[in-house]
Design an enzyme around this catalytic site. Structure first.
Site, PDB file in Angstrom:
ATOM      1  N   ASP A 106       0.832  -1.192   0.233  1.00 45.51           N
ATOM      2  CA  ASP A 106       0.177   0.140  -0.050  1.00 45.51           C
ATOM      3  C   ASP A 106       1.066   1.297   0.075  1.00 45.51           C
ATOM      4  OD1 ASP A 106      -2.650   0.529  -0.303  1.00 45.51           O
ATOM      5  OD2 ASP A 106      -3.169   0.687   1.876  1.00 45.51           O
ATOM      6  N   ASP A 134      -9.067  -2.479   2.546  1.00 47.56           N
ATOM      7  CA  ASP A 134      -9.040  -1.770   3.748  1.00 47.56           C
ATOM      8  C   ASP A 134      -9.857  -2.409   4.907  1.00 47.56           C
ATOM      9  OD1 ASP A 134      -6.890  -0.100   2.972  1.00 47.56           O
ATOM     10  OD2 ASP A 134      -8.277   1.200   2.015  1.00 47.56           O
TER      11      ASP A 134
END
Length: 478
Positions: free
Chosen positions: A333, A393
């Site tokens: 990420d 997420d």
């Protein structure tokens, strides 16, 4: 060149006057607009959309004096139109555009002698203004500042925490059923084979992260083709996930259990109707996915079902695998959000570009929870901006929450791991939103979610003197 969104506030001549707001695009380098209607000056609107005002002879003499004038976008520059309008006594120039509104871009120095505000407005809004308010219309321009806090963040927070908590709880229920099934020797081997199909090992974790990296890079370079593949996969997976979620609820209802036999198999009629409903929901979203006013609700429902089913189905065997998965995806990420801008030609983040649709692509990936901004501003009037949270997420920390819940079931620890990890996830989301508001740029949420959940789970296991068992999972006793 700075392009800003503002509001044209129009008032009709009736009693009481009918008012309506419309989107405008202006350049704050040329002129500043009031931040509220309190300091705004109203002007009578003169509709001259029959001309493009590229020549002073096109405008009837005397009609522009002390008025707001609207003309069509034409072959001359905004500067030429503005000079003509100002010389004829106009106090405001609106340029109606049939194409999509675009930033106003002329040299700042050329506009130093301009004293009237110049703004772009949609031609359809001018037509609507006449139909709604009549021919006698007074208008003014203002540009309210964006609120510091966006209420859509609260909705995304509630959706994310609800999905993670429910997914973890559902995984714990399935684990409890599996433990009860162990009591039957005939089902033990079947249970083991079933778990092999849904369990992540450290090797498969690394392979999964590599596939994520490759897929993201391919999407960046071949987005306009692969986006439709992702949309098709999402429709199929979300329909199946919605069916699994609702079937689990329907299974608890003791009514309507009539069955129909076909091909030596019997199926409950209500499950057939449920399957048709889930497929229809996915198809409706696919057909109307670009209807921003309401399609986001259906996308979020399908997305929540997808995340729930993923968290419940995919099992992490131990805390070791959780650490590897969350750690690698955290690096993934951060790299694709913060590092790739130094690599790409346009200096943009690959992650943000793919999420928003690179190179101006109108099709968006459906792998996010979307909630439109709920405050009233020029931005929401001109377009419908969305706050986004990627499925990853929710799913990635959700797998850790699910493991904590299953560990609670295995050790009869009164849900202490599950509750603590869920609270840590909620705190991580709050940190994400705080940093987002302060930095005013997209954030890799895992940067805050992973440390919060991993550190909290580790502290609970260390405090309870169960770290070795928590680290090795169900294989510890074996």
């Amino acid at each position: 060149v700075a392009a800003d969104e503002g509001i044209l506030h129009a008032s009709g001549g009736g009693v009481p006057p009918v008012t309506k707001d419309y989107c405008i695009i202006y350049n704050s380098n040329w002129i500043s607009l009031p931040k509220s209607l309190d300091n705004a000056t109203f002007r009578a609107l003169e509709n001259l959309t029959s001309t493009v005002l590229c020549n002073s002879s096109e405008a009837p003499s005397g009609l522009m004096k002390d008025k707001a004038v609207v003309v069509m976008r034409g072959n001359c520059t905004f500067l030429e139109k503005a000079r003509i309008a100002q010389s004829l006594g106009a106090k405001m120039l609106l340029i109606a555009s049939k194409p999509r509104l675009s930033p106003i871009s002329d040299n700042k120095t050329d506009f130093e002698d301009m004293t009237i505000p110049v703004a772009l407005i949609r031609y359809n809004d001018i037509v609507d203004m006449q139909l709604t308010l009549g021919n006698e219309v007074n208008v003014t321009l203002y540009s309210p500042p964006l609120p510091e806090f966006d209420c859509s963040m609260v909705v995304i927070f509630l959706i994310a925490v609800f999905t993670v908590a429910l997914g973890g709880y559902w995984s714990g229920v399935a684990e409890l059923e599996n433990l009860k099934a162990i009591a039957s020797p005939g089902e033990r081997e079947t249970r083991r084979k079933k778990e092999e199909n849904v369990t992540f090992t450290p090797v498969t974790v690394v392979l999964f992260v590599v596939i994520c990296c490759v897929m993201l890079v391919l999407l960046y370079f071949f987005y306009k083709w692969l986006v439709y593949v992702i949309i098709a996969v999402f429709c199929l997976a979300s329909a199946m996930s919605l069916y699994n979620c609702l079937a689990a609820l329907i299974g608890e209802i003791p009514f309507g259990q009539c069955r129909i036999a076909c091909c030596n198999k019997s199926t409950e009629v209500r499950l057939i109707f449920l399957a048709v409903f889930c497929i229809a929901a996915a198809v409706i979203w696919a057909v109307f996915r670009n209807e921003d006013r309401w399609a986001w609700i259906l996308q979020d429902i399908l997305g929540v079902a997808f995340c729930l089913n993923f968290i419940k189905t995919l099992k992490m065997p131990n805390f070791k695998s959780c650490v590897i998965l969350l750690g690698l995806l955290l690096l993934y990420d951060v790299f694709f959000v913060f590092i790739t801008p130094f690599i790409t030609k346009n200096g943009a983040s690959i992650m943000v570009e793919v999420a928003a649709g690179p190179f101006g692509n109108s099709e968006k990936l459906p792998v996010v929870i979307r909630v439109p901004r709920l405050d009233y501003s020029a931005s929401t009037l001109c377009d419908l901006p969305f706050s986004l949270l990627g499925f990853g997420d929710i799913i990635v920390p959700g797998l850790l929450v699910a493991y904590c819940r299953r560990f609670d079931v295995q050790t009869s620890s009164s849900s202490v791991y599950y509750i603590s990890c869920t609270i840590a996830y909620a705190i991580g989301m709050v940190l994400t939103f705080i940093v987002l508001a302060l930095m005013k740029m997209g954030q890799p949420a895992l940067l805050y979610l992973v440390p919060c959940t991993l550190i909290t789970s580790s502290l609970i296991a260390w405090k309870r003197k169960e770290m070795k068992k928590f680290w090795k999972g169900s294989n510890y006793q074996v």
